[in-house]
Design a protein around this motif. Structure first.
Motif, PDB file in Angstrom:
ATOM      1  N   CYS A 200       0.599  -0.759   0.145  1.00 45.26           N
ATOM      2  CA  CYS A 200      -0.212   0.030   0.200  1.00 45.26           C
ATOM      3  C   CYS A 200       0.927   1.307   0.161  1.00 45.26           C
ATOM      4  N   PHE A 201       0.330   2.373  -0.731  1.00 50.49           N
ATOM      5  CA  PHE A 201       1.277   3.736  -1.137  1.00 50.49           C
ATOM      6  C   PHE A 201       0.344   4.216  -0.175  1.00 50.49           C
ATOM      7  N   ARG A 202       0.078   5.266   0.913  1.00 49.42           N
ATOM      8  CA  ARG A 202      -0.324   6.029   1.611  1.00 49.42           C
ATOM      9  C   ARG A 202       0.541   7.045   2.458  1.00 49.42           C
ATOM     10  N   ASN A 203       0.113   8.015   3.100  1.00 50.35           N
ATOM     11  CA  ASN A 203       0.185   8.798   4.042  1.00 50.35           C
ATOM     12  C   ASN A 203       0.671   8.621   5.419  1.00 50.35           C
ATOM     13  N   THR A 204       1.107   8.448   6.136  1.00 46.03           N
ATOM     14  CA  THR A 204       1.213   7.870   7.270  1.00 46.03           C
ATOM     15  C   THR A 204       0.873   9.604   8.288  1.00 46.03           C
ATOM     16  N   GLU A 205      -0.181   9.144   9.346  1.00 47.39           N
ATOM     17  CA  GLU A 205      -0.770  10.509  10.147  1.00 47.39           C
ATOM     18  C   GLU A 205       0.566  11.346  11.076  1.00 47.39           C
ATOM     19  N   ALA A 206       0.337  12.378  10.541  1.00 49.05           N
ATOM     20  CA  ALA A 206       1.665  13.554  11.685  1.00 49.05           C
ATOM     21  C   ALA A 206       0.803  13.169  13.211  1.00 49.05           C
ATOM     22  N   VAL A 207       1.750  12.872  13.549  1.00 51.31           N
ATOM     23  CA  VAL A 207       1.474  13.144  15.297  1.00 51.31           C
ATOM     24  C   VAL A 207       2.299  14.435  15.859  1.00 51.31           C
ATOM     25  N   ALA A 208       1.595  15.212  16.685  1.00 54.88           N
ATOM     26  CA  ALA A 208       1.800  16.687  17.519  1.00 54.88           C
ATOM     27  C   ALA A 208       2.978  15.550  18.664  1.00 54.88           C
ATOM     28  N   MET A 209       2.361  14.711  19.159  1.00 54.38           N
ATOM     29  CA  MET A 209       3.120  15.099  20.721  1.00 54.38           C
ATOM     30  C   MET A 209       3.551  12.962  20.705  1.00 54.38           C
ATOM     31  N   MET A 210       4.736  13.142  21.160  1.00 48.35           N
ATOM     32  CA  MET A 210       5.609  11.369  20.380  1.00 48.35           C
ATOM     33  C   MET A 210       5.650  11.237  21.626  1.00 48.35           C
ATOM     34  N   ALA A 211       5.731  11.092  22.927  1.00 48.15           N
ATOM     35  CA  ALA A 211       7.093  10.153  23.497  1.00 48.15           C
ATOM     36  C   ALA A 211       7.744   9.616  23.613  1.00 48.15           C
ATOM     37  N   CYS A 212       9.037   9.289  23.178  1.00 47.55           N
ATOM     38  CA  CYS A 212      10.540   8.776  22.158  1.00 47.55           C
ATOM     39  C   CYS A 212      11.613   8.104  23.833  1.00 47.55           C
ATOM     40  N   THR A 213      11.722   7.084  23.497  1.00 44.32           N
ATOM     41  CA  THR A 213      13.425   6.688  23.975  1.00 44.32           C
ATOM     42  C   THR A 213      13.591   5.609  23.498  1.00 44.32           C
ATOM     43  N   MET A 214      14.872   5.834  23.145  1.00 49.94           N
ATOM     44  CA  MET A 214      16.424   5.030  22.977  1.00 49.94           C
ATOM     45  C   MET A 214      16.177   3.265  23.837  1.00 49.94           C
ATOM     46  N   VAL A 215      16.164   2.645  23.287  1.00 51.51           N
ATOM     47  CA  VAL A 215      16.616   0.955  23.652  1.00 51.51           C
ATOM     48  C   VAL A 215      18.038   0.142  22.988  1.00 51.51           C
ATOM     49  N   TYR A 216      18.526  -0.031  24.143  1.00 58.01           N
ATOM     50  CA  TYR A 216      19.851  -0.912  23.234  1.00 58.01           C
ATOM     51  C   TYR A 216      19.747  -1.944  23.709  1.00 58.01           C
ATOM     52  N   GLY A 217      20.186  -3.231  23.381  1.00 61.70           N
ATOM     53  CA  GLY A 217      20.984  -4.276  23.303  1.00 61.70           C
ATOM     54  C   GLY A 217      18.979  -5.583  23.271  1.00 61.70           C
ATOM     55  N   PRO A 218      19.631  -6.223  23.165  1.00 62.01           N
ATOM     56  CA  PRO A 218      18.321  -7.195  22.256  1.00 62.01           C
ATOM     57  C   PRO A 218      16.925  -6.772  22.164  1.00 62.01           C
ATOM     58  N   TYR A 219      16.558  -7.223  20.936  1.00 59.19           N
ATOM     59  CA  TYR A 219      14.857  -7.044  21.786  1.00 59.19           C
ATOM     60  C   TYR A 219      13.455  -6.807  22.766  1.00 59.19           C
ATOM     61  N   GLU A 220      14.270  -8.075  24.194  1.00 57.69           N
ATOM     62  CA  GLU A 220      13.858  -8.380  25.229  1.00 57.69           C
ATOM     63  C   GLU A 220      13.973  -7.518  25.919  1.00 57.69           C
ATOM     64  N   ASN A 221      14.889  -6.505  25.504  1.00 60.05           N
ATOM     65  CA  ASN A 221      14.752  -4.795  26.724  1.00 60.05           C
ATOM     66  C   ASN A 221      13.463  -4.213  26.003  1.00 60.05           C
ATOM     67  N   ILE A 222      12.866  -4.466  25.032  1.00 55.26           N
ATOM     68  CA  ILE A 222      11.632  -3.482  24.834  1.00 55.26           C
ATOM     69  C   ILE A 222      10.775  -3.242  26.252  1.00 55.26           C
ATOM     70  N   SER A 223      10.621  -4.330  26.714  1.00 53.82           N
ATOM     71  CA  SER A 223       9.462  -3.821  27.444  1.00 53.82           C
ATOM     72  C   SER A 223       9.827  -3.284  28.731  1.00 53.82           C
ATOM     73  N   GLY A 224      10.546  -3.505  29.234  1.00 53.71           N
ATOM     74  CA  GLY A 224      11.720  -2.531  29.961  1.00 53.71           C
ATOM     75  C   GLY A 224      11.501  -0.652  30.115  1.00 53.71           C
ATOM     76  N   ALA A 225      11.738  -0.829  28.734  1.00 55.24           N
ATOM     77  CA  ALA A 225      11.511   1.063  28.407  1.00 55.24           C
ATOM     78  C   ALA A 225       9.602   1.647  28.360  1.00 55.24           C
ATOM     79  N   PHE A 226       8.663   0.088  28.005  1.00 58.74           N
ATOM     80  CA  PHE A 226       7.295   0.296  28.496  1.00 58.74           C
ATOM     81  C   PHE A 226       6.568   0.042  29.491  1.00 58.74           C
TER      82      PHE A 226
END
Length: 274
Positions: A200-226
């Motif tokens: 599909c070709f589409r334009n994604t929605e603009a988002v006014a506010m995103m809470a962003c963080t970087m997770v280093y290491g294996p994907y299992e670490n992602i749950s800790g970020a949440f």
């Protein structure tokens, strides 16, 4: 306080399991709305939930988890974990993950929580023109197969993609899912491209506010970020979660051999509370 769907996403535990823990008196909601009956949870309950998940994953029954939670500190729990460590050492190779969890728990048995805290910044995300592929996949770790399928489809159909270096995934579920995860992977392009389904070709929605963080290491670490976001939201009462979350893999299996060096950006949409 968080509604059960919000708490599910922040802790990466499904609504079904949260209700199960409620029914078995392992984790009751902090409050129940007297008018709607909605279950409400607080950030103070996260350490207890993490203990429940840890004990469940190393083979404890519901009754054993209840007893362990009542005797978490002291020799009783330490003796219990040492006994389980010996048992795990005798299992086959696929049981090694349980052994690692027990060793980690023995080092932090007297702590209130097991995890890492992440720093969050708020970004404004513009709309992007993308080529996307959206599917319901078995679980979050199958996302790599989706990217492989996208590459194969574009190669088979000889689609010339004027791509940038930006790629990300959009998670369309409103809760954490143990299976059947609705994921859309997106490649940012510089101009419109004619594609056929399932692309599909589409334009994604603009988002006014995103809470962003970087997770280093294996994907299992992602749950800790949440989980860390739950603490962040509690300390920033002017914000609450809204909409879908995104994930950008800056370094992954395709350009990094060592999972310890993976770099993943987590983005969660926010809105201001009046």
């Amino acid at each position: 306080m968080f509604k059960i769907g919000e708490f599910s996403k922040l802790t990466q535990v499904s609504i079904r399991m949260l209700r199960y823990y409620d029914e078995n008196n392992l984790l009751k909601p902090a409050q129940t709305d007297p008018f709607t009956g909605y279950r409400l949870y607080s950030v103070e309950q996260i350490p207890r939930l993490q203990k429940i998940i840890f004990l469940r994953d190393v083979g404890y029954t519901v009754a054993e988890i209840g007893a362990a939670l009542k005797n978490w500190s002291g020799d009783f729990m330490a003796d219990q974990l040492k006994s389980k460590q010996i048992e795990v050492q005798q299992l086959l190779e696929q049981e090694q993950e349980k052994l690692s969890r027990i060793k980690t728990a023995l080092d932090s048995i007297k702590k209130d929580e097991i995890g890492i805290h992440y720093n969050f910044i708020i970004k404004q995300i513009p709309s992007y023109p993308v080529i996307s592929l959206r599917r319901v996949i078995a679980n979050y770790f199958c996302e790599g197969l989706l990217w492989k399928e996208l590459a194969e489809l574009t190669n088979e159909r000889k689609i010339e993609l004027p791509v940038t270096e930006q790629c990300f995934a959009v998670y369309h579920d409103n809760e954490f899912k143990e299976a059947d995860v609705d994921v859309e992977i997106c490649m940012v392009v510089t101009k419109a491209v004619a594609v056929d389904e399932p692309l599909c070709f589409r334009n994604t929605e603009a988002v006014a506010m995103m809470a962003c963080t970087m997770v280093y290491g294996p994907y299992e670490n992602i749950s800790g970020a949440f989980r860390s976001l739950a603490y962040w939201l509690t300390g920033h009462a002017g914000y609450r979660m809204k909409g879908k979350n995104r994930q950008i893999c800056h370094r992954g299996p395709w350009n990094e051999e060592n999972p310890a060096h993976y770099l993943t950006e987590i983005q969660i949409e926010l809105e201001k509370v009046n």
